[in-house]
Design a protein around this motif. Sequence first.
Motif, mmCIF file in Angstrom:
data_model
loop_
_atom_site.group_PDB
_atom_site.id
_atom_site.type_symbol
_atom_site.label_atom_id
_atom_site.label_comp_id
_atom_site.label_asym_id
_atom_site.label_seq_id
_atom_site.Cartn_x
_atom_site.Cartn_y
_atom_site.Cartn_z
ATOM 1 N N VAL A 139 -1.426 -13.872 -60.180
ATOM 2 C CA VAL A 139 -1.810 -15.215 -59.713
ATOM 3 C C VAL A 139 -1.285 -15.385 -58.281
ATOM 4 N N GLY A 140 -2.198 -15.593 -57.337
ATOM 5 C CA GLY A 140 -1.789 -15.763 -55.946
ATOM 6 C C GLY A 140 -1.043 -14.570 -55.395
ATOM 7 N N ALA A 141 -1.377 -13.376 -55.869
ATOM 8 C CA ALA A 141 -0.592 -12.187 -55.549
ATOM 9 C C ALA A 141 -0.923 -11.638 -54.168
ATOM 10 N N GLN A 142 0.128 -11.330 -53.403
ATOM 11 C CA GLN A 142 -0.004 -10.799 -52.049
ATOM 12 C C GLN A 142 1.394 -10.452 -51.540
ATOM 13 N N PHE A 143 1.465 -9.866 -50.327
ATOM 14 C CA PHE A 143 2.786 -9.567 -49.773
ATOM 15 C C PHE A 143 2.953 -10.133 -48.364
ATOM 16 N N ALA A 144 2.357 -11.305 -48.129
ATOM 17 C CA ALA A 144 2.662 -12.146 -46.970
ATOM 18 C C ALA A 144 2.350 -11.498 -45.631
ATOM 19 N N TYR A 145 1.121 -11.017 -45.477
ATOM 20 C CA TYR A 145 0.672 -10.638 -44.146
ATOM 21 C C TYR A 145 0.114 -11.891 -43.486
ATOM 22 N N TRP A 146 0.682 -12.283 -42.368
ATOM 23 C CA TRP A 146 0.424 -13.610 -41.817
ATOM 24 C C TRP A 146 -1.036 -13.834 -41.428
ATOM 25 N N ARG A 147 -1.745 -12.804 -41.016
ATOM 26 C CA ARG A 147 -3.138 -12.995 -40.625
ATOM 27 C C ARG A 147 -4.043 -13.281 -41.830
ATOM 28 N N ASP A 148 -3.529 -13.045 -43.031
ATOM 29 C CA ASP A 148 -4.303 -13.343 -44.235
ATOM 30 C C ASP A 148 -4.121 -14.780 -44.705
ATOM 31 N N TYR A 149 -3.174 -15.515 -44.144
ATOM 32 C CA TYR A 149 -2.991 -16.906 -44.533
ATOM 33 C C TYR A 149 -4.256 -17.710 -44.223
ATOM 34 N N ALA A 150 -4.449 -18.786 -44.970
ATOM 35 C CA ALA A 150 -5.602 -19.655 -44.729
ATOM 36 C C ALA A 150 -5.612 -20.124 -43.278
ATOM 37 N N ALA A 151 -6.776 -20.071 -42.641
ATOM 38 C CA ALA A 151 -6.886 -20.335 -41.202
ATOM 39 C C ALA A 151 -6.327 -21.695 -40.808
ATOM 40 N N GLN A 152 -6.575 -22.723 -41.626
ATOM 41 C CA GLN A 152 -6.161 -24.079 -41.275
ATOM 42 C C GLN A 152 -4.639 -24.240 -41.235
ATOM 43 N N ARG A 197 5.684 -8.454 -39.484
ATOM 44 C CA ARG A 197 4.292 -8.832 -39.221
ATOM 45 C C ARG A 197 3.361 -7.621 -39.218
ATOM 46 N N THR A 198 3.364 -6.889 -40.279
ATOM 47 C CA THR A 198 2.498 -5.723 -40.384
ATOM 48 C C THR A 198 1.609 -5.842 -41.613
ATOM 49 N N PRO A 199 0.365 -5.361 -41.545
ATOM 50 C CA PRO A 199 -0.545 -5.484 -42.688
ATOM 51 C C PRO A 199 -0.309 -4.450 -43.781
ATOM 52 N N ARG A 200 0.570 -3.485 -43.552
ATOM 53 C CA ARG A 200 0.814 -2.433 -44.542
ATOM 54 C C ARG A 200 2.240 -2.554 -45.067
ATOM 55 N N PHE A 201 2.380 -2.594 -46.400
ATOM 56 C CA PHE A 201 3.713 -2.752 -46.963
ATOM 57 C C PHE A 201 4.600 -1.559 -46.654
ATOM 58 N N GLU A 202 4.021 -0.378 -46.598
ATOM 59 C CA GLU A 202 4.836 0.807 -46.328
ATOM 60 C C GLU A 202 5.401 0.813 -44.919
ATOM 61 N N HIS A 203 4.989 -0.148 -44.088
ATOM 62 C CA HIS A 203 5.562 -0.305 -42.761
ATOM 63 C C HIS A 203 6.576 -1.445 -42.704
ATOM 64 N N ARG A 204 6.814 -2.104 -43.848
ATOM 65 C CA ARG A 204 7.864 -3.112 -43.925
ATOM 66 C C ARG A 204 9.216 -2.391 -43.996
ATOM 67 N N PRO A 205 10.313 -3.077 -43.663
ATOM 68 C CA PRO A 205 11.621 -2.410 -43.641
ATOM 69 C C PRO A 205 11.966 -1.627 -44.900
ATOM 70 N N SER A 206 11.823 -2.238 -46.073
ATOM 71 C CA SER A 206 12.187 -1.493 -47.289
ATOM 72 C C SER A 206 11.065 -0.583 -47.753
ATOM 73 N N GLY A 207 9.832 -0.885 -47.352
ATOM 74 C CA GLY A 207 8.720 -0.022 -47.723
ATOM 75 C C GLY A 207 8.797 1.338 -47.068
ATOM 76 N N ARG A 208 9.398 1.390 -45.886
ATOM 77 C CA ARG A 208 9.507 2.655 -45.160
ATOM 78 C C ARG A 208 10.395 3.651 -45.894
ATOM 79 N N SER A 209 11.290 3.129 -46.741
ATOM 80 C CA SER A 209 12.219 4.015 -47.445
ATOM 81 C C SER A 209 11.581 4.680 -48.660
ATOM 82 N N LEU A 210 10.371 4.252 -49.019
ATOM 83 C CA LEU A 210 9.696 4.816 -50.179
ATOM 84 C C LEU A 210 8.814 5.977 -49.733
ATOM 85 N N ALA A 211 9.170 7.169 -50.160
ATOM 86 C CA ALA A 211 8.408 8.349 -49.742
ATOM 87 C C ALA A 211 6.947 8.208 -50.123
ATOM 88 N N SER A 212 6.695 7.681 -51.286
ATOM 89 C CA SER A 212 5.323 7.391 -51.706
ATOM 90 C C SER A 212 5.364 6.200 -52.654
#
Length: 302
Positions: A139-152, A197-212
């Motif tokens: 429900v309302g699932a996402q990982f907060a990429y700011w460009r995906d927020y509602a335009a208004q 502010r990146t659209p890919r989770f694997e480029h987030r600080p903790s995402g980078r630590s996950l090999a896959s």
Amino acid sequence: MSSLTQPASAFRQPAADGYSLGGFQWRHAQPDPQRPLVIINAATSVRCRYYSRFADYLFAQGFDVLTYDYRGIGESRPASLRGFSASWSDWGRLDFEAMLQRAAEQFAGQPVDVVGHSFGGWAVGLAPSAERVRRVVMVGAQFAYWRDYAAQQRWQLFGKWHVLMPLLTRVYGYFPGKRLGWLEDTPAGVVDDWSTRTPRFEHRPSGRSLASLPFAQVRAATLAISLTDDPFGTVAATERLLGYLTHAERLHLRVAPGDISVDEIGHFAFFHDRFREALWPIALRWLGQGQLGAEVPGQIIS
């Protein structure tokens, strides 16, 4: 509220790194290997108690249910959050994983389903044992990429969550959300993941630590419910998350408040008791049967 045969009971569950997590379980008195267990993954910095009425509802409909708090939140909060280490990846790969381990130990043989709210939907794909999950309702699932927020509301939300939140976190050593009335206090590592502010989770600080990322292991029948007046869970945000679930059966249901004759639902209200009759049966049918009802409100997006 429906009468229950057994009230919720508190529990403690250690994660793989030894951190003790707190939560609550609704368990029927008589064990049944055919009875599904539903694990509820909370939104970022929302206490698991928020989902208690929904858990009661599922329990009354024949499910066993677990709710829990991620490390740093609610029942799993340490004495001090200043300097406390926790990230979004920790919440998925360690904390949600701990609930899957509890399911294997305490509810052996039972099917395991998940309800994930906001980040809680994303957390499903971070757990090493994600392949154990049978069905998922997001429900309302996402990982907060700011460009995906509602335009208004995009720039307002950008300023609040991607500028002010990290600035306050640097000052206090954690985000003092509770005193501001903005959710619960939040560990600094989670703020770093959220505000990057990146659209890919694997480029987030903790995402980078996950090999896959373990997302390819998720094969659960997945229903993503998004609400048209939810500024976070937009079509773009929901589809971005679903794009990671490459081996799962995926269905995206878009529901407008007008579809159920109300003025608003937003990011949080799906789990309010007032939607017991209008919205909760959507999740119930998916968890119980893996399908939507013939008269389900909303529009199938994908």
